[in-house]
Design an enzyme around this catalytic site. Sequence first.
Site, PDB file in Angstrom:
ATOM      1  CB  SER A 147      -0.989  -0.039   1.167  1.00 34.37           C
ATOM      2  OG  SER A 147      -1.931   1.000   1.066  1.00 34.37           O
ATOM      3  CG  HIS A 184      -6.038  -0.642  -0.972  1.00 36.18           C
ATOM      4  ND1 HIS A 184      -5.190  -0.177  -1.952  1.00 36.18           N
ATOM      5  CD2 HIS A 184      -5.398  -0.444   0.213  1.00 36.18           C
ATOM      6  CE1 HIS A 184      -4.079   0.263  -1.379  1.00 36.18           C
ATOM      7  NE2 HIS A 184      -4.190   0.115  -0.073  1.00 36.18           N
TER       8      HIS A 184
END
Length: 311
Positions: A91, A200
């Site tokens: 991430s 996400h």
Amino acid sequence: MSKLAFVFPGQGAQAVGMGHALYESSPAAREAFAAVDAACGFAVSELCFHGPDEDLKATRNTQPCLFATSVAALAACRDAGLAPAAVAGHSVGEYAALVAAGAFDVHTGARLVKARGEAMAEAAAQRPGTMAAVLGPDFTTVAGACKEVNNVGVVVPANVNAPGQIVVSGEAGAVEAVSALLKERGAKRVVPLAVSGAFHSPLMETASAVMKGVLELTAIADPALPIVANVTADYEKTAAEVSANLVAQVAGPVRWVETIQRLTADGYTTFVECGSGNVLAGLIKRIAPDARTFSVGDPATLDAAKEALLS
């Protein structure tokens, strides 16, 4: 022969005090923290070292703080003679990985991460959501269950972290519905995560659009090291690919299992996790049990990695 890869953690790895001992002991780490402070226009280092925890947990702060700690650990590792042959980040950790790969410098990376944290916090305020870790079922089961409850709301598999550990992300009602469905279908546990948004997932699409605008104005170089992108689980070789993948990554999945499988298949079986905590080392051990892992976040762990890898 085993090749060395560096990996960089994402949100959830933060802890008050992170990076402080490295800052005290390593001039290279100090320089990295100073560069992030200057680029962000606030004392990121102070927040890392002293908190408070409540402030550190706010997305717009967490992301620059994790980035600062990771690039400081990277700088200290390099100063100690440890250098990666390939990199990946989880991430927001992907931004520190791109610094390691030479796609942009610390100052540029910090500016991008600050914009990302703010855009994601803003998207979460506009379209509230949450995340939950599902323990047990495989990806197909989780993805299928998400599709079944899409009449309730948006929910998708967001982070494929390890075999039997998949994070789902979306609107609260849909996350609750898929959690109940997966428990009925044999999930060992479903753990709601203490997050401020549905990261996400499609709920982050406005943040993706913001990052597209920011990245279009940012000078990016072709990576000088092999780097595997979250969203494709494949090597990105050009500046254009880097930019496109960073845009897609905000609302797209973190394909961590495939990322590590790609690296191990290519002979990268020793991993140094640079930054706060040892979450990634634990995940890597579950994905590739024969891999060697080190987590470098302070002088003691740096010395241990150096002794093991350079002796």
